[in-house]
Write an enzyme that holds these catalytic residues in place. Sequence first.
Site: not given
Length: 140
Positions: A11, A51, A59, A93, A104, A114, A117, A128
């Site tokens: 990310k 998402y 969120f 998470t 993480r 974080n 994914h 995905e």
Amino acid sequence: MAVTRTFSIIKPDATRRNLTGAVTKMLEEAGLRVVASKRIQMSKEQAEGFYEVHKERPFFNDLVSFMVSGPVVVQVLEGEDAVKRNRDVMGATNPADAAEGTIRKSYAESIEANSVHGSDSDENAAIEIAYFFKPEEIVG
Ligand code: UDP
């Protein structure tokens, strides 16, 4: 145990801190092989689509903004029981809950930023992977 594939994203919080190699090393040390990888700038539409399942969550808008705030590295990972293996090395998470030795715990900044994914099922992994990669881009 069968060799399977999963989908991973490094990310923007991690690419920004130049942690692409460090994160990938942890994935590889966990027994996962990178069989496809590309660094991309996600569009807002792409992030919203990815998402979609979270679109009613409070969120969602912040998460989409975060995911387009900088480049990401999308990857296909292969290994024995790849989905679980990847989830195990990612950690919880919320980094506050993540076990020692997980990505993480080592690198995440917050529950949102974080660092990684990872798909949560074989079925979602296939969806995905197809969202970001053409079959010929994956070289096992
Ligand atoms: N997320 C967030 N706030 C929350 C829960 C999740 O910003 O309270 C973000 C976080 O980046 C997380 C992503 O939304 O990785 C997807 O959430 P999910 O519950 O699917 O967690 P994951 O499968 O990534 O551990």
